[in-house]
Design a protein around this motif. Structure first.
Motif, mmCIF file in Angstrom:
data_model
loop_
_atom_site.group_PDB
_atom_site.id
_atom_site.type_symbol
_atom_site.label_atom_id
_atom_site.label_comp_id
_atom_site.label_asym_id
_atom_site.label_seq_id
_atom_site.Cartn_x
_atom_site.Cartn_y
_atom_site.Cartn_z
ATOM 1 N N PRO A 1 9.509 66.857 -38.595
ATOM 2 C CA PRO A 1 10.176 67.789 -37.680
ATOM 3 C C PRO A 1 10.352 67.178 -36.291
ATOM 4 O O PRO A 1 9.469 66.492 -35.778
ATOM 5 C CB PRO A 1 9.237 69.000 -37.650
ATOM 6 N N GLN A 2 11.508 67.448 -35.695
ATOM 7 C CA GLN A 2 11.858 66.889 -34.391
ATOM 8 C C GLN A 2 11.576 67.920 -33.297
ATOM 9 O O GLN A 2 12.261 68.933 -33.196
ATOM 10 C CB GLN A 2 13.344 66.493 -34.377
ATOM 11 N N VAL A 3 10.571 67.628 -32.467
ATOM 12 C CA VAL A 3 10.237 68.552 -31.388
ATOM 13 C C VAL A 3 11.177 68.337 -30.219
ATOM 14 O O VAL A 3 11.829 67.299 -30.087
ATOM 15 C CB VAL A 3 8.773 68.380 -30.923
ATOM 16 N N THR A 4 11.253 69.343 -29.360
ATOM 17 C CA THR A 4 12.008 69.228 -28.117
ATOM 18 C C THR A 4 11.289 70.045 -27.052
ATOM 19 O O THR A 4 10.274 70.702 -27.309
ATOM 20 C CB THR A 4 13.471 69.670 -28.300
ATOM 21 N N ALA B 1 10.843 77.423 -38.621
ATOM 22 C CA ALA B 1 10.273 77.320 -39.978
ATOM 23 C C ALA B 1 9.420 76.080 -40.185
ATOM 24 O O ALA B 1 9.099 75.728 -41.322
ATOM 25 C CB ALA B 1 11.369 77.371 -41.042
ATOM 26 N N THR B 2 8.991 75.397 -39.119
ATOM 27 C CA THR B 2 8.077 74.262 -39.259
ATOM 28 C C THR B 2 6.671 74.780 -39.542
ATOM 29 O O THR B 2 6.176 75.664 -38.826
ATOM 30 C CB THR B 2 8.061 73.413 -37.981
ATOM 31 N N PRO B 3 5.980 74.258 -40.558
ATOM 32 C CA PRO B 3 4.591 74.661 -40.782
ATOM 33 C C PRO B 3 3.694 74.117 -39.676
ATOM 34 O O PRO B 3 4.080 73.196 -38.952
ATOM 35 C CB PRO B 3 4.254 74.023 -42.138
ATOM 36 N N PRO B 4 2.499 74.678 -39.506
ATOM 37 C CA PRO B 4 1.600 74.213 -38.440
ATOM 38 C C PRO B 4 1.351 72.705 -38.511
ATOM 39 O O PRO B 4 1.178 72.136 -39.587
ATOM 40 C CB PRO B 4 0.319 75.011 -38.696
ATOM 41 N N GLN B 5 1.352 72.078 -37.340
ATOM 42 C CA GLN B 5 1.163 70.636 -37.218
ATOM 43 C C GLN B 5 -0.155 70.335 -36.512
ATOM 44 O O GLN B 5 -0.701 71.186 -35.801
ATOM 45 C CB GLN B 5 2.327 70.037 -36.422
ATOM 46 N N VAL C 1 -1.785 69.681 -24.941
ATOM 47 C CA VAL C 1 -0.391 69.971 -25.248
ATOM 48 C C VAL C 1 -0.276 71.386 -25.801
ATOM 49 O O VAL C 1 -1.089 71.816 -26.629
ATOM 50 C CB VAL C 1 0.181 68.948 -26.255
ATOM 51 N N THR C 2 0.725 72.137 -25.347
ATOM 52 C CA THR C 2 1.012 73.478 -25.850
ATOM 53 C C THR C 2 2.055 73.382 -26.951
ATOM 54 O O THR C 2 3.119 72.780 -26.751
ATOM 55 C CB THR C 2 1.532 74.378 -24.727
ATOM 56 N N ASP C 3 1.767 73.948 -28.106
ATOM 57 C CA ASP C 3 2.703 73.939 -29.230
ATOM 58 C C ASP C 3 3.337 75.311 -29.403
ATOM 59 O O ASP C 3 2.676 76.346 -29.300
ATOM 60 C CB ASP C 3 1.999 73.544 -30.530
ATOM 61 N N ALA C 4 4.648 75.287 -29.646
ATOM 62 C CA ALA C 4 5.391 76.509 -29.955
ATOM 63 C C ALA C 4 6.229 76.238 -31.192
ATOM 64 O O ALA C 4 6.694 75.112 -31.399
ATOM 65 C CB ALA C 4 6.273 76.916 -28.784
ATOM 66 N N ARG D 1 2.700 58.824 -28.633
ATOM 67 C CA ARG D 1 3.957 59.518 -28.393
ATOM 68 C C ARG D 1 3.713 61.027 -28.418
ATOM 69 O O ARG D 1 2.869 61.512 -29.173
ATOM 70 C CB ARG D 1 4.991 59.160 -29.475
ATOM 71 N N LEU D 2 4.453 61.738 -27.609
ATOM 72 C CA LEU D 2 4.391 63.198 -27.632
ATOM 73 C C LEU D 2 5.478 63.694 -28.568
ATOM 74 O O LEU D 2 6.583 64.012 -28.180
ATOM 75 C CB LEU D 2 4.612 63.760 -26.226
ATOM 76 N N HIS D 3 5.192 63.673 -29.858
ATOM 77 C CA HIS D 3 6.140 64.210 -30.821
ATOM 78 C C HIS D 3 5.372 64.721 -32.029
ATOM 79 O O HIS D 3 4.150 64.789 -32.028
ATOM 80 C CB HIS D 3 7.209 63.184 -31.205
#
Length: 671
Positions: A149-152, A178-182, A188-191, A481-483
């Motif tokens: 999955p490509q984060v932005t 629809a990305t499952p939990p990573q 880092v804050t994930d949404a 990397r932050l991805h």
């Protein structure tokens, strides 16, 4: 007979129009410079009722005013059409690109995107609320070799706003819908699916060193900042402009005769310069992933054609190649222009028959400057220039173009390209003028260089030896990397950066920009005249989970940025504005001279290899500034007094090939 001829002529026109419409190879009528949609909460825009806005924008009345600008941006892969004037000027070729990234659909063409994102225009003092939804496709991670999955995320470049929480926070990963939990990353804050930003723009001026205040109004821009993926997302089309307040809040406009005029009375154009590299994909074209391509993609012609027929390098203005800007002779327009691409440096000039239009620069990077003739003008990635252009009364036809630029022996040779064709009808008649003459006259500065001219504007050919084309750079081994995929990265050097949060009198921070065959890096130390330097760490790639520099809030500091590489780097720091106090060229044995320094910075040469910046008032308020190569040095004074700045943010080279591959560091500004 007259009636019959009239009917025949009318039928012939209809037939010709039909065949022009149905012509193969995608030809259409001539394209003109398009104005982007505007999202506004500015009170002046509501004086006569609610302004017409795109459906993605709103500014609801609250307590008798409009203190919030609400915008919905959906980052997604969409097909776009890039119009380009065909060879010979017979029409406009429509280049269909299947995989652009855009923030919104083209309202006139359902299912198709647009490379003309909205300009966001809040008031100073408003809150910018952006609902960012991620519908980007999976991407191959060049650092792990895995597809995922490509984060932005979203960065508001140049604005002094909070980096915390849902502010201008680059430590946010917005995963696609629809990305499952990573796996989590420290700090880092994930949404998932979307993230709601609420970025408050403080009221009042920004205090700069020496007590000189600057306005919070200006020309800024927004773009993704997920480390490791930023370059590719911008290269696919994700970026747009922010213009809080009004030009007249901070700058002064003049007409072609030099008389002061109200900027608000001038017709204005927001212009986004963006290069797109594409490769043939059946009947359509696909944007080439930047990590798979060398920085200089091909020996492109001014219209973007490569020697290879299956490749193009398109230099667009507001989503079109060489659009037409129509003016009237004697008319003055306001141009608010930005380089919103990932890597390319422009050297802007106007060419065509004399007399040429008069150009007055009024602001650079959102800060007012003297109105000197600025062309040729250096425009590195992220740079913004605001200028008024006045056509001569007799009219004419000219070309705004980039002359090409060489960033140094270890850098890149960016090509020349046509950007915007300018046509002014003479005052006496609206008839079109002849096409641009084959033997063009370059617009050069008409007055001697003086210390009060704008910094980093006119630029001579300081680097005459063109470097050999280089391949895409391999990332440093193990670089974090932050991805979506990939861990925190290499272990941090065990030095507490907060031991130097407060500098002693006479101390300054030294940031080293370095590169080798494997990547781009930053080093850090403390310098004090007459004492040995303290090296906190040698050049290394960034780790987004590591604090590199710790600063105590409340004062101002002197930083020296030293460029050890053989190419220009482009220093940028988030959340602050800085004042340039000195620029020093590198080793003269590499071919640079004091004259090169003068040309590079548009300043008279001082003693040795230093640029004389004494008395220059335009140096306060930058957020991005070029650093000369081969040991060149940029000295800046940075105020850290505003409480809104407190938090964790980054500084880096804003050539995104360099930033994505490690030339960045993390700063923690603490109370």
């Amino acid at each position: 007979m007259i009636v019959r001829r009239s009917c025949f002529a009318h039928r012939l026109k209809l037939v010709l129009a039909f065949f022009a419409y149905m012509a193969p190879s995608g030809l259409a009528a001539q394209v003109e410079l398009a104005d982007p949609p505007i999202c506004t909460s500015r009170e002046g825009d509501f004086a006569n009722g609610a302004p017409k806005q795109p459906a993605i924008c709103s500014a609801p009345p609250i307590g008798g005013s409009h203190p919030e600008l609400r915008v919905k941006l959906t980052a997604a892969e969409r097909p776009v059409v890039i119009p380009r004037v065909s060879q010979g000027g017979a029409g406009v070729e429509l280049i269909r690109v299947s995989n652009a990234y855009t923030y919104l659909d083209d309202p006139a063409k359902p299912g198709q995107g647009t490379l003309l994102p909205p300009v966001l225009r809040p008031n100073v003092g408003d809150t910018l609320k952006v609902h960012l939804e991620n519908r980007l496709p999976d991407v191959l991670d060049p650092h792990t070799g895995k597809t995922g999955p490509q984060v932005t995320n979203l960065h508001t470049h140049g604005m002094v706003v909070s980096p915390l929480g849902n502010g201008d926070n680059v430590f946010v990963r917005v995963f696609p819908v629809a990305t499952p939990p990573q796996p989590a990353m420290p700090g880092v804050t994930d949404a998932y699916g979307a993230f709601d930003y609420a970025i408050r723009i403080p009221g009042g001026p920004i205090e700069m060193p020496g007590g000189k205040p600057i306005s919070r109004a200006g020309l800024f821009w927004y773009h993704p900042h997920p480390h490791g993926l930023s370059r590719n997302q911008l290269a696919h089309g994700l970026s747009g402009l922010i213009a809080p307040g009004a030009v007249e809040d901070y700058a002064q406009c003049k007409d072609g005769g030099g008389a002061v005029t109200n900027c608000a009375n001038l017709r204005r154009h927001f212009v986004m310069l963006r290069d797109i590299i594409v490769q043939r994909n059946g009947a359509d074209w696909r944007i080439v992933e930047r990590q798979d391509a060398p920085p200089v993609f091909c020996a492109a012609a001014p219209n973007g054609d490569c020697p290879e027929p299956d490749k193009k390098w398109l230099f667009t203005a507001n989503g079109a190649v060489k659009p037409l800007l129509r003016m009237q002779g004697g008319e003055t327009r306001l141009i608010r222009l930005a380089n919103v691409g990932s890597d390319v440096t422009y050297r802007l000039a106007i060419e065509g028959p004399a007399p040429l239009p008069k150009v007055q620069l009024i602001a650079k990077d959102g800060v007012a400057v003297s109105g000197a003739d600025p062309l040729p003008m250096l425009l590195m990635p992220a740079a913004r220039a605001e200028f008024v252009i006045s056509a001569p009364p007799q009219g004419g036809r000219w070309m705004l173009k980039t002359l090409g630029y060489n960033t140094g022996p270890a850098g890149d040779t960016w090509p020349a390209a046509d950007l915007i064709e300018i046509e002014a009808a003479p005052v006496a008649t609206a008839a079109s003028q002849p096409a641009v003459q084959a033997q063009a006259v370059k617009l050069e500065p008409k007055v001697p260089l003086a210390p009060v001219k704008v910094m980093a504007a006119p630029l001579g050919g300081a680097f005459t030896a063109a470097p050999a084309a280089r391949p895409a750079l391999a990332p440093p081994s193990g670089a974090p990397r932050l991805h979506a995929h990939g861990g925190v990265g290499a272990a941090a050097v065990r030095i507490d950066p907060c031991a130097y949060a407060v500098l002693k009198p006479g101390q300054r921070r030294v940031i080293t920009l370095a590169q080798d065959a494997n990547g781009f890096m930053m080093g850090y130390g403390i310098a004090e005249t007459g004492k040995p330097d303290v090296v906190l760490f040698p050049p290394r790639p960034v780790d987004m989970a590591r604090i590199d520099v710790c600063v105590k809030h409340g004062g101002e500091e002197v930083w020296e940025i030293v460029n050890t590489a053989g190419e220009i780097h482009n220093f940028h720091i988030h959340q602050v504005k800085f004042m340039v106090s000195a620029v020093q060229w590198g080793d003269p044995k590499t071919g640079a001279s004091a004259a090169d320094c003068m040309s590079f910075m548009n300043l008279p040469a001082g003693a040795g290899q230093s640029c004389d910046v004494a008395g220059v008032t335009e140096l306060a308020g930058h957020d991005t500034f070029p650093v000369p190569p081969n040991g060149g040095r940029l000295t800046v004074v940075i105020p850290f007094r505003n409480t809104v700045q407190i938090g964790k943010f980054v500084f880096h080279c804003h050539i995104l090939e360099h930033e994505d591959n490690g030339m960045m560091a993390v700063l923690d500004l603490r109370r």
